[in-house]
Motif scaffolding. Structure first.
Motif, short mmCIF file in Angstrom:
data_model
loop_
_atom_site.label_atom_id
_atom_site.label_comp_id
_atom_site.label_asym_id
_atom_site.label_seq_id
_atom_site.Cartn_x
_atom_site.Cartn_y
_atom_site.Cartn_z
N LYS A 64 -5.11 -28.38 -6.68
CA LYS A 64 -4.49 -28.06 -5.05
C LYS A 64 -5.47 -27.15 -4.15
O LYS A 64 -6.23 -27.47 -3.59
N ILE A 65 -6.35 -26.27 -4.98
CA ILE A 65 -7.24 -25.34 -3.71
C ILE A 65 -7.92 -25.47 -5.30
O ILE A 65 -7.92 -24.94 -6.73
N ASN A 66 -9.52 -25.55 -4.96
CA ASN A 66 -10.56 -26.04 -5.88
C ASN A 66 -11.65 -24.96 -5.72
O ASN A 66 -12.77 -25.06 -4.74
N ILE A 67 -11.60 -23.41 -5.54
CA ILE A 67 -13.12 -22.84 -5.61
C ILE A 67 -13.19 -22.09 -7.39
O ILE A 67 -11.72 -21.70 -7.92
N PRO A 68 -13.51 -21.50 -7.06
CA PRO A 68 -13.91 -20.89 -8.55
C PRO A 68 -13.05 -19.81 -8.59
O PRO A 68 -13.43 -18.51 -7.55
N VAL A 69 -12.74 -19.11 -9.66
CA VAL A 69 -11.56 -18.68 -10.20
C VAL A 69 -12.57 -17.61 -11.51
O VAL A 69 -12.88 -18.02 -12.36
N SER A 70 -12.40 -15.92 -11.25
CA SER A 70 -13.72 -15.98 -12.64
C SER A 70 -12.32 -14.54 -13.36
O SER A 70 -11.45 -13.92 -12.54
N SER A 71 -12.78 -14.59 -14.95
CA SER A 71 -11.76 -13.85 -14.97
C SER A 71 -12.21 -12.26 -15.35
O SER A 71 -13.28 -12.66 -15.93
N PHE A 72 -11.68 -11.54 -15.05
CA PHE A 72 -12.37 -9.94 -15.60
C PHE A 72 -11.73 -9.30 -16.62
O PHE A 72 -10.59 -8.94 -16.16
N ILE A 73 -12.43 -8.31 -17.96
CA ILE A 73 -11.06 -7.81 -18.43
C ILE A 73 -11.30 -6.42 -18.66
O ILE A 73 -13.28 -6.12 -18.99
N VAL A 74 -11.04 -5.72 -18.39
CA VAL A 74 -10.95 -3.84 -17.99
C VAL A 74 -9.99 -3.16 -18.19
O VAL A 74 -9.04 -3.42 -18.97
N GLY A 75 -10.66 -1.80 -18.87
CA GLY A 75 -9.88 -1.08 -19.53
C GLY A 75 -8.93 -0.98 -19.94
O GLY A 75 -7.50 -0.55 -20.15
N ALA A 112 -13.57 -17.75 -3.29
CA ALA A 112 -14.02 -17.49 -4.63
C ALA A 112 -12.96 -16.39 -4.67
O ALA A 112 -12.87 -15.33 -4.47
N ALA A 113 -12.58 -16.38 -5.77
CA ALA A 113 -11.89 -15.24 -6.25
C ALA A 113 -11.95 -14.79 -7.94
O ALA A 113 -12.59 -15.18 -8.76
N GLY A 114 -11.75 -13.43 -8.11
CA GLY A 114 -11.71 -12.60 -9.18
C GLY A 114 -10.48 -12.34 -9.58
O GLY A 114 -9.98 -10.91 -9.34
N VAL A 115 -10.03 -12.41 -10.82
CA VAL A 115 -9.03 -11.95 -11.57
C VAL A 115 -8.72 -11.45 -12.43
O VAL A 115 -9.82 -10.79 -13.19
N ILE A 116 -8.53 -9.82 -12.18
CA ILE A 116 -8.60 -8.79 -13.00
C ILE A 116 -7.65 -8.75 -14.05
O ILE A 116 -5.80 -8.01 -13.47
N ASP A 117 -7.68 -8.09 -15.52
CA ASP A 117 -7.01 -7.70 -16.40
C ASP A 117 -6.94 -6.61 -17.54
O ASP A 117 -8.15 -6.65 -17.73
N ARG A 118 -5.91 -6.01 -17.07
CA ARG A 118 -5.81 -5.12 -18.02
C ARG A 118 -4.39 -5.70 -19.50
O ARG A 118 -4.11 -4.87 -20.05
N SER A 119 -5.46 -6.52 -19.57
CA SER A 119 -5.05 -6.94 -21.40
C SER A 119 -5.67 -7.96 -20.85
O SER A 119 -7.30 -8.65 -20.42
N VAL A 120 -5.54 -8.43 -23.19
CA VAL A 120 -6.47 -8.99 -22.78
C VAL A 120 -5.77 -10.72 -24.17
O VAL A 120 -4.86 -10.42 -24.54
N SER A 121 -5.52 -11.51 -24.14
CA SER A 121 -5.24 -12.55 -24.56
C SER A 121 -6.29 -13.22 -25.37
O SER A 121 -6.88 -14.27 -25.33
N PHE A 122 -6.12 -13.07 -27.27
CA PHE A 122 -7.24 -12.72 -28.20
C PHE A 122 -7.72 -14.74 -28.26
O PHE A 122 -6.79 -15.35 -28.36
#
Lengths: 299, 392
Positions: free
Chosen positions: B347-358, B320-330
Motif C-alpha cells: 500500500k505504501i512503499n517507503i523506507p522503514v527502519s527498525s531500531f532496538i533500544v533500551g 521515511a519512518a523509523g520504528v523504535i522498539d524496546r524489545s527484540v524478536s530473536f
C-alpha cells in the motif's frame, strides 16, 4: 449405624468413560454427598473428557475446566468470588487426578490448603496418567508396569514407592484429610459429610481403580478397590482437626492377592512381591504410630 | 450539576495503577510478588486494610495460580484484577490463553521488565511482546496518569459485549512504576457513571449449570470460537476509540485512541515508539523541528489490536519512518517494526527502519533518538541496535 447413600443423582447416564471406570463412580458418590449447590473444577484429566465434548455435559452442576496445574488456585478463586456475592452455601469442589495433584498440581494444592479457603479438594487416584495412555505418576505404586515404566528385556517397572498426598496434607495440618475408595461408598459419603462440617480446606484422596491402566477385567473394579484396603495397599483413614482415625475393620488379605488380580503387577517375582509386603507392613505400623501420637496430643 | 471531587497529587506509576483499580471498583485481587510490580499490590492490600477499598485480596503461591484464581473469581461474576511483571507474566502464559479463550474481561497491570538470564529488573518490553498472540488487548502508557486511567478505560472496553477480551495495561519498569509525577485522582461518582458494575452474562449459576471450557472437536466449534476472538479484536478498534473519546469528554483528557500523534500533520519523516521512550522522542522532535526538519511522532498505545488503519493513514505522506522498539524478536527485528512493515505492505512503499533500544533498562538518551532521526532522514532501511557496547 450405616449411612444411607443419597438417592439424588447429579450424574446423568451417558458419558465417555471406559467400562468399569472407578473415577466415574467416585464423582457420582461425591456429588450425591455434596448435593446440587456445588461447583466442580476439573483440570486436564480423565474427568475433563468423561463428561463429553461440548455442548454435552454429564453432570447437573456447573463445571469449570482448567489447565493441569490450576485446580488449587481455581477453587480458591471460585470460593472467594462466590463468597463476595454472599453465595457461601455453595460447595466448591476441585476434582483432580493423581497426576494433577501429586505432580503438576502439588504446589497449587498446598497453597490453596495453606490459605484456608473453605473448599473441597478431591484427588481421584488411579495411580497414573490414565487419560494420556497410562504413564507413571508420583502416585503410581512400586512394582507397577506403565507405558513409561515398561517391562521388556529390561524389567523397568516402577521402582519407587507411591507418593501419598493425603499424608502430606496431614503434615501440613489441613483441617480435614481422609482417604476413601469406591468399594466402601457409605464410608466415602460419611467422610464427605464429616468434611462438610469443617469450615476451611478439606482434602480427600479416593482410590479409583482403572481397568484400562491396571490391566484387569472391568467387572472387577469394586473387588480390586476392596482388595486394596484389605491388603493394606491403600489404608483408609480420617484426620479431623488434629485427630487421626485408622480404619481397621476389614478382613485382611495378603498383598499377593491384590497384586495377582492385576496385570500391571504380573511380572513381579516373589522377592519383589515381598518388597511390597514389607512396605505395606512398615506403612501400617507408621499409621498405627500416628494414631497413637495424635490421640496422645489431644488428651 | 454534580460536584466533582477530583484532586491533583503526586504519586508513582504503581500507586496510580492501584488507584485505577480502586476507582474501577475491583472486588477480587490475587497476585504473587515480583519486582517492580510489588508496590501496586502492596498499595491495594493497604487500601483494603484501611477500609478504603471493599475487595478481597489473596496472595497466592505463584503467578500461574494468581491468574487461575482471578480467572475463577471473574467467572463467578466478580470484577477481578491482578498485576505482574517479566518472569511472572511468562509463568502465566498458559493461563493467559485460558482467560481470553473463556472470554473473561479481566484487566491486568504489567510492569514491563527484562527477561533473564542474566537477571535484570529494569525496563524492557520483551515480556509483554512475548504474549502478543495470547488474545489479550495490550496498552502501553507513557505517564502515570495514563496508567491510572487505562485501568478504568480497560475494564470498560474489555467488558463491552462486542469485545469480551482481557486487557493488559503496561508501565515501563521504574521509569513509570517507581517515579513520582503529578496525577489527578478521578471523582468516584463520575467513574461510576462511566464504568457500570460488571454484568457477566455467563457467570456461574447453580440454577443454570453450564460447562466452562470443556473439550471440543475438529468438527465442533473450536475453529469458529478462535475466529470469533479475532473478529472481536477487530471490533475492539471501534470500541476503544469510542470509549477513549467518552473518557476524554468526561474527564477533560486528550488520549489518542489506538495511537497518539505529535506534529504529524505536516511531517515528512516519522518516528514510531511505544511507552516512555516516546517522551524522549517527543523532545527530540521539537528540537529537530527548531532546526527545520519536518519530523513527527506516532506513539503506539494499543499493540493489540494493532492500529493498522491509523498507521496507513498517518504514513501516507511520509518519506521515511523509523520504528523504535524496546524489545527484540530473536532472529528478526523489533516487534512493532514488523507490524508496521506488514501494515504498509503493498500500500505504501517507503523506507522503514527498525531500531532496538533500551534493552534491559539501558538508558535511551536524547542523542540516541537524534541518531535514529538522522538515519531516518537518510531514508535508509535496516535493523539498528542503538547504544550497544562493542564488548562481545
Amino acid at each position: 449405624m450405616p449411612t444411607s447413600i443419597p438417592k439424588e443423582e447429579l450424574m446423568a447416564p451417558g458419558h465417555t468413560a471406559c467400562h468399569g471406570c472407578g473415577a466415574t463412580l467416585a464423582m457420582r458418590y461425591v456429588l450425591k454427598a455434596m448435593g446440587q449447590k456445588t461447583v466442580v473444577s476439573v483440570p486436564a484429566s480423565c474427568w475433563a473428557v468423561i463428561p463429553g465434548a461440548m455442548p454435552f455435559r454429564t453432570l447437573d452442576v456447573p463445571m469449570v475446566y482448567t489447565p493441569f496445574a490450576a485446580t488449587g488456585a481455581s477453587i480458591s478463586g471460585l470460593r472467594e468470588g462466590l463468597d463476595i456475592q454472599g453465595k457461601t452455601d455453595y460447595n466448591v469442589v476441585g476434582f483432580a487426578g493423581d497426576g494433577g495433584t501429586a505432580d503438576i498440581g502439588l504446589q497449587g494444592l498446598s497453597g490453596a490448603m495453606e490459605r484456608g479457603h473453605n473448599v473441597f479438594y478431591i484427588m481421584y487416584d488411579n495411580e497414573g496418567y490414565m487419560n494420556t495412555g497410562v504413564q507413571r505418576s508420583g502416585s503410581t505404586p512400586y512394582g507397577a508396569k506403565t507405558t513409561t515404566t515398561p517391562v521388556g528385556k529390561e524389567r523397568d517397572f516402577k521402582k519407587e514407592n507411591k507418593k501419598i498426598v493425603a499424608d502430606m496434607m496431614i503434615a501440613q495440618n489441613v483441617p480435614y484429610v481422609a482417604t476413601a475408595t469406591i468399594a466402601y461408598p457409605e464410608d466415602l459419603i460419611r467422610k464427605i459429610d464429616h468434611a462438610k462440617a469443617v469450615h476451611g480446606p478439606k482434602f480427600i484422596q479416593i482410590l479409583a481403580p482403572c481397568p484400562t491402566g491396571w490391566y484387569y477385567p472391568p467387572e472387577k473394579t469394586i473387588e480390586i478397590s476392596r482388595l486394596a484396603v484389605q491388603s493394606r495397599m491403600f489404608p483408609l483413614y480420617e484426620f479431623i482437626q488434629g485427630k487421626f482415625y485408622l480404619n481397621k475393620s476389614f478382613k485382611p488379605v495378603d498383598v499377593s492377592e491384590y497384586v495377582k488380580a492385576q496385570d500391571r503387577f504380573k511380572h513381579l517375582n516373589d522377592d519383589e512381591i515381598d518388597n511390597l509386603r514389607k512396605y505395606v507392613d512398615e506403612r501400617w505400623n507408621q499409621l498405627l504410630e500416628w494414631e497413637k501420637i495424635y490421640s496422645e496430643q489431644k488428651e | 450539576m454534580k460536584s466533582v471531587t477530583e484532586f491533583k497529587t503526586i504519586m508513582t506509576g504503581n500507586d496510580a495503577v492501584a488507584y485505577g483499580a480502586k476507582l474501577a471498583r475491583v472486588k477480587f485481587i490475587s497476585a504473587y510478588p515480583i519486582t517492580p510490580q510489588t508496590t501496586i499490590v502492596e498499595k491495594l492490600a493497604s487500601m483494603i486494610a484501611n477500609d478504603e477499598l471493599d475487595a478481597k485480596y489473596v496472595e497466592v503461591e505463584s503467578e500461574h495460580s494468581a491468574l487461575a484464581a482471578v480467572f475463577a473469581s471473574e467467572l463467578t461474576g466478580v470484577r477481578s484484577y491482578t498485576a505482574t511483571s517479566s518472569h511472572g507474566l511468562l509463568y502465566m502464559h498458559e493461563m493467559l490463553h485460558w482467560v481470553s479463550g473463556q472470554r473473561l474481561p479481566i484487566v491486568m497491570s504489567v510492569v514491563n521488565r527484562a527477561i533473564g538470564p542474566p537477571w535484570n529488573i529494569w525496563a524492557d518490553q520483551s515480556d509483554t511482546i512475548n504474549q502478543r498472540d495470547t488474545g489479550w488487548m495490550q496498552v502501553y502508557s507513557e505517564s502515570n496518569q495514563e496508567a491510572m486511567d487505562t485501568i478504568i478505560m480497560g475494564y470498560k472496553i474489555a467488558e463491552n459485549s462486542e469485545v469480551m477480551l482481557p486487557l493488559m495495561s503496561m508501565e515501563d519498569a521504574f521509569i513509570l512504576s517507581h517515579t513520582s509525577e503529578p496525577v489527578t485522582l478521578r471523582d468516584q461518582d463520575l467513574i461510576n457513571e462511566y464504568l457500570p458494575d460488571l454484568d457477566l452474562k455467563f457467570r456461574i449459576d447453580i440454577g443454570n449449570p453450564m460447562g466452562y471450557g470443556s473439550y471440543d472437536t475438529p468438527d465442533g466449534t473450536f475453529m469458529e470460537l478462535k475466529k470469533d476472538m479475532v473478529d472481536s479484536m477487530k471490533k475492539a478498534v471501534r470500541v476503544i476509540k469510542d470509549e477513549t473519546e467518552k473518557f476524554n469528554q468526561m474527564f477533560d483528557t486528550n488520549y489518542g485512541g489506538l495511537v497518539e500523534r505529535y506534529r504529524m500533520d505536516d511531517a515528512d519523516y516519522a518516528l514510531i515508539a511505544m511507552g516512555t521512550v516516546a517522551s524522549t522522542a517527543r523532545f527530540v522532535v521539537d528540537k529537530l523541528r527548531e532546526k527545520g526538519l519536518n519530523i513527527g511522532l506516532i506513539r503506539i498505545r494499543y499493540f493489540r489490536p494493532f492500529p493498522y488503519d491509523d498507521i496507513l493513514e498517518d504514513l501516507k505522506n511520509i518519506k521515511a519512518a523509523g520504528v523504535i522498539d524496546r524489545s527484540v524478536s530473536f532472529g528478526y527485528a523489533g516487534a512493532t517494526y514488523s507490524e508496521i512493515v506488514s501494515a504498509l505492505y503493498g500500500k505504501i512503499n517507503i523506507p522503514v527502519s527498525s531500531f532496538i533500544v533500551g534493552i534491559g533498562g539501558r538508558d535511551v538518551r536524547i542523542e540516541d533518538i537524534e541518531k535514529i532521526a538522522d538515519t531516518v532522514r537518510n531514508e535508509s532501511s535496516g535493523v539498528y541496535w542503538i547504544n550497544v557496547k562493542k564488548v562481545i
